[in-house]
Design an enzyme around this catalytic site. Structure first.
Site, PDB file in Angstrom:
ATOM      1  NE  ARG A 105      -5.172  -1.348   9.753  1.00 15.06           N
ATOM      2  CZ  ARG A 105      -4.122  -0.830   9.135  1.00 15.06           C
ATOM      3  NH1 ARG A 105      -4.162   0.352   8.594  1.00 15.06           N
ATOM      4  NH2 ARG A 105      -3.012  -1.529   9.078  1.00 15.06           N
ATOM      5  NE  ARG A 132       1.430  -5.025  10.982  1.00 16.79           N
ATOM      6  CZ  ARG A 132       2.605  -4.838  10.374  1.00 16.79           C
ATOM      7  NH1 ARG A 132       3.730  -5.259  10.951  1.00 16.79           N
ATOM      8  NH2 ARG A 132       2.660  -4.241   9.206  1.00 16.79           N
ATOM      9  NE  ARG A 169       7.400  -2.446   6.323  1.00 17.48           N
ATOM     10  CZ  ARG A 169       6.064  -2.512   6.356  1.00 17.48           C
ATOM     11  NH1 ARG A 169       5.362  -1.877   5.456  1.00 17.48           N
ATOM     12  NH2 ARG A 169       5.471  -3.211   7.278  1.00 17.48           N
ATOM     13  CE  LYS A 200      -2.106  -1.079   3.880  1.00 13.48           C
ATOM     14  NZ  LYS A 200      -1.487  -2.374   4.198  1.00 13.48           N
ATOM     15  NE  ARG A 220       5.593  -0.387  10.163  1.00 14.27           N
ATOM     16  CZ  ARG A 220       4.498  -0.486   9.412  1.00 14.27           C
ATOM     17  NH1 ARG A 220       4.459   0.112   8.237  1.00 14.27           N
ATOM     18  NH2 ARG A 220       3.456  -1.165   9.827  1.00 14.27           N
TER      19      ARG A 220
HETATM   20  P1  AP5 Z   1       4.695  -1.617   1.926  1.00 15.69           P
HETATM   21  O1  AP5 Z   1       4.378  -0.811   0.726  1.00 15.69           O
HETATM   22  O2  AP5 Z   1       5.408  -0.957   3.030  1.00 15.69           O
HETATM   23  O3  AP5 Z   1       3.375  -2.388   2.455  1.00 15.69           O
HETATM   24  P2  AP5 Z   1       2.073  -1.845   3.186  1.00 15.69           P
HETATM   25  O4  AP5 Z   1       0.913  -2.479   2.509  1.00 15.69           O
HETATM   26  O5  AP5 Z   1       2.097  -0.370   3.298  1.00 15.69           O
HETATM   27  O6  AP5 Z   1       2.246  -2.572   4.580  1.00 15.69           O
HETATM   28  P3  AP5 Z   1       2.090  -2.011   6.067  1.00 15.69           P
HETATM   29  O7  AP5 Z   1       2.824  -2.989   6.931  1.00 15.69           O
HETATM   30  O8  AP5 Z   1       2.477  -0.586   6.156  1.00 15.69           O
HETATM   31  O9  AP5 Z   1       0.572  -2.179   6.296  1.00 15.69           O
HETATM   32  P4  AP5 Z   1      -0.161  -2.201   7.626  1.00 15.69           P
HETATM   33  O10 AP5 Z   1      -1.535  -2.007   7.161  1.00 15.69           O
HETATM   34  O11 AP5 Z   1       0.073  -3.398   8.453  1.00 15.69           O
HETATM   35  O12 AP5 Z   1       0.521  -1.017   8.472  1.00 15.69           O
HETATM   36  P5  AP5 Z   1       0.057   0.456   8.852  1.00 15.69           P
HETATM   37  O13 AP5 Z   1       1.264   1.284   8.957  1.00 15.69           O
HETATM   38  O14 AP5 Z   1      -1.039   0.893   7.983  1.00 15.69           O
HETATM   39  O15 AP5 Z   1       5.523  -2.896   1.406  1.00 15.69           O
HETATM   40  C1  AP5 Z   1       5.984  -3.889   2.309  1.00 15.69           C
HETATM   41  C2  AP5 Z   1       7.359  -4.402   1.860  1.00 15.69           C
HETATM   42  O16 AP5 Z   1       7.216  -5.137   0.641  1.00 15.69           O
HETATM   43  C3  AP5 Z   1       8.384  -3.298   1.564  1.00 15.69           C
HETATM   44  O17 AP5 Z   1       9.647  -3.735   1.946  1.00 15.69           O
HETATM   45  C4  AP5 Z   1       8.297  -3.127   0.027  1.00 15.69           C
HETATM   46  O18 AP5 Z   1       9.511  -2.658  -0.516  1.00 15.69           O
HETATM   47  C5  AP5 Z   1       7.969  -4.523  -0.421  1.00 15.69           C
HETATM   48  N1  AP5 Z   1       7.112  -4.587  -1.605  1.00 15.69           N
HETATM   49  C6  AP5 Z   1       6.068  -3.767  -1.901  1.00 15.69           C
HETATM   50  N2  AP5 Z   1       5.480  -4.137  -3.059  1.00 15.69           N
HETATM   51  C7  AP5 Z   1       6.173  -5.228  -3.513  1.00 15.69           C
HETATM   52  C8  AP5 Z   1       6.047  -6.062  -4.669  1.00 15.69           C
HETATM   53  N3  AP5 Z   1       5.081  -5.846  -5.585  1.00 15.69           N
HETATM   54  N4  AP5 Z   1       6.913  -7.088  -4.803  1.00 15.69           N
HETATM   55  C9  AP5 Z   1       7.877  -7.310  -3.871  1.00 15.69           C
HETATM   56  N5  AP5 Z   1       8.076  -6.549  -2.772  1.00 15.69           N
HETATM   57  C10 AP5 Z   1       7.217  -5.515  -2.588  1.00 15.69           C
HETATM   58  O19 AP5 Z   1      -0.562   0.225  10.313  1.00 15.69           O
HETATM   59  C11 AP5 Z   1       0.271  -0.120  11.395  1.00 15.69           C
HETATM   60  C12 AP5 Z   1      -0.565  -0.225  12.669  1.00 15.69           C
HETATM   61  O20 AP5 Z   1      -1.166   1.048  12.959  1.00 15.69           O
HETATM   62  C13 AP5 Z   1      -1.740  -1.207  12.624  1.00 15.69           C
HETATM   63  O21 AP5 Z   1      -1.336  -2.517  12.958  1.00 15.69           O
HETATM   64  C14 AP5 Z   1      -2.686  -0.604  13.683  1.00 15.69           C
HETATM   65  O22 AP5 Z   1      -2.266  -0.924  14.981  1.00 15.69           O
HETATM   66  C15 AP5 Z   1      -2.484   0.905  13.492  1.00 15.69           C
HETATM   67  N6  AP5 Z   1      -3.436   1.491  12.531  1.00 15.69           N
HETATM   68  C16 AP5 Z   1      -3.150   2.108  11.352  1.00 15.69           C
HETATM   69  N7  AP5 Z   1      -4.269   2.525  10.745  1.00 15.69           N
HETATM   70  C17 AP5 Z   1      -5.308   2.168  11.570  1.00 15.69           C
HETATM   71  C18 AP5 Z   1      -6.718   2.316  11.471  1.00 15.69           C
HETATM   72  N8  AP5 Z   1      -7.295   2.902  10.397  1.00 15.69           N
HETATM   73  N9  AP5 Z   1      -7.474   1.830  12.492  1.00 15.69           N
HETATM   74  C19 AP5 Z   1      -6.916   1.245  13.579  1.00 15.69           C
HETATM   75  N10 AP5 Z   1      -5.588   1.066  13.722  1.00 15.69           N
HETATM   76  C20 AP5 Z   1      -4.785   1.533  12.713  1.00 15.69           C
HETATM   77 MG    MG Z   2       2.211   1.009   4.894  1.00 17.23          MG
END
Ligand code: AP5
Ligand code: MG
Length: 214
Positions: A88, A171, A127, A13, A160
């Protein structure tokens, strides 16, 4: 363009969001990044959120709903925005719909990045992120030019604290239980674009641009 990007942890994402906001000149609103910024600055919200994030579970709806409501009414969102990691839960989606109604605006598209569960853990644990500009790398699929150093600004990269195998598994389960119902929610509104996120990064970007240009 008013967009949402949805998908499990490690789906790509954040990686794709960076490309979309550059092309369409809209702000990237990531609730995960906003919460991490609050943790870094030890704000009241950050202190409350940290315990949930370290466990890999969701921060309570009312806290994230409040920060998004405030964020999307800022001037830089006048021509659109990309929401990453929000909504979410169905409760978050319902509250977003109500807020958009109040503002008299509508969503244009919900990009759903689909990736098999077995790929996700490996992507997340390999990552690395830049401390300064937030650029995301992967030591296997998308390494920086120099080990552990950001290509953009020469700053060291970090891992992270929620990118451990155990927390990523939690997660993913939280995503399946609480977030995946949004796929049907937005499909019913005719907004969903399904994207195959197992392909390489440029291929995924091409699929997204094609869906948005349609
Ligand atoms: P990356 O692009 O970083 O993936 P991502 O989908 O952004 O993954 P996240 O881990 O950030 O998602 P998340 O939803 O768990 O975390 P968030 O920060 O939102 O890519 C991942 C890796 O793969 C990278 O190394 C990249 O280079 C590689 N990659 C990408 N595309 C690729 C491809 N096509 N092929 C190969 N490699 C690839 O949330 C974190 C925490 O915050 C949650 O757990 C929760 O506690 C809280 N939170 C956030 N938002 C909310 C909400 N709305 N409500 C409640 N709690 C929330
Ligand atoms: Mg992300």
């Amino acid at each position: 363009m008013r967009l949402i990007i949805i998908g499990p942890p490690g789906a790509g994402k954040g990686t794709q969001a960076a490309k979309i906001v550059e092309k369409y000149s809209i702000p990237h609103i990531s609730t995960g990044d906003m919460l991490r910024e609050n943790i870094k600055n030890s704000t009241e919200l950050g202190i409350e959120a940290q315990g949930y994030m370290d466990k890999g579970v969701l921060v309570p709806d009312h806290l994230v709903i409040k920060i998004v409501q405030e964020r999307i009414t800022r001037d830089d969102c006048a021509n659109g925005f990309l929401l990453d990691g929000f909504p979410r839960t169905v409760a978050q989606a319902v509250s977003l719909d109500a807020e958009l109604d109040k503002l008299g605006i509508k969503l244009d598209n919900v990009i759903n990045i689909d990736v098999d569960k077995d790929l996700l853990v490996n992507r997340a644990i390999s990552r690395r992120v830049c401390n300064k500009c937030g650029a995301t790398y992967n030591i296997i699929s998308n390494p920086p030019k120099e080990d552990n150093i950001c290509d953009n600004d020469g700053e060291p990269l970090y891992q992270r604290s929620d990118d451990t195998e155990e927390t990523v598994s939690t997660r993913i389960q939280v995503y399946l239980d609480q977030t995946s119902p949004l796929i049907d929610y937005y499909k019913a509104q005719g907004l969903l674009s399904d994207i195959d996120g197992t392909k390489d990064i440029t291929d995924v970007t091409e699929q997204i641009f094609k869906a948005l240009d349609n």
